[in-house]
Motif scaffolding. Sequence first.
Motif: not given
Length: 253
Positions: A10-14, A20-23, A47-48, A53-54
């Motif tokens: 889930g963390r990876e998918a998020f 993608a939302w930002h880009e 920072s959050q 994102r990472n």
Amino acid sequence: MGYQAEIESGREAFAYLIRAWHERNGWSHRVLPGLAEALDLGRVHNSQVSMLRNRKLASPGPEVFLALGRINRWLATSEGDQGLSLSGHPDLIEALGQGCQPLLSDSGVPLGPGDLLEIFVGLVPPPRAFDLRIAESEAGGLSFALAELLCAGRPWRLCRDQVLSAYPVAKGQRRERFAAVMSGQRDYSAAELDAELMDLHRTLVGLGGSAEQEISADRFLEVLRNKASLQHRAGREDLGEAIRQELVAEGNG
């Protein structure tokens, strides 16, 4: 799948979803925190956002999901009123002028705080349009397949103007990168393809290759993967033999 693996998935998918939302909107890390503060929708720090994102923020507090979900719903319902709501924040108005696409479920409903939390902990998958994860190992093949598809197998110089006209992105850096991929000068990375996919899908539609309702973004990616697989197999053939076959075909013509 155990709960720890489920959370990690889930963390990876998020992370893919937030990136993608930002880009796709062309946002910096400061846009979502700025909107949260300006509209009094909660608190989320630069920072959050960066760590989400990472995949480096393991346990964000509930206020993060509250802020992101409220912002998303505001984006979905504030069309035409954003300038009024953000009076005194010209930087945010400019950012939303570049892109203000909300996160929508597969049925078109804006995602709220609870929806985002469920995605983060792996209870539900992200919307299909934001869950098209691409492996780095397949990015080169997909780039090749994309160029072949959008150019219909023709040389880039014969269709450059038409394809660039259909590409819906105005930002110069992205247009230059797109043209370089189409001409074979470089490949997209997996992260770049993740972020570009919706606009590449719109390019296909704009070229008249398909009506938007006929081929979804996930089906578009499936087509590219199938085409890349065929190209990979064709690339194993001896080049000299392939050239000789071309010469024979030309002679017979």
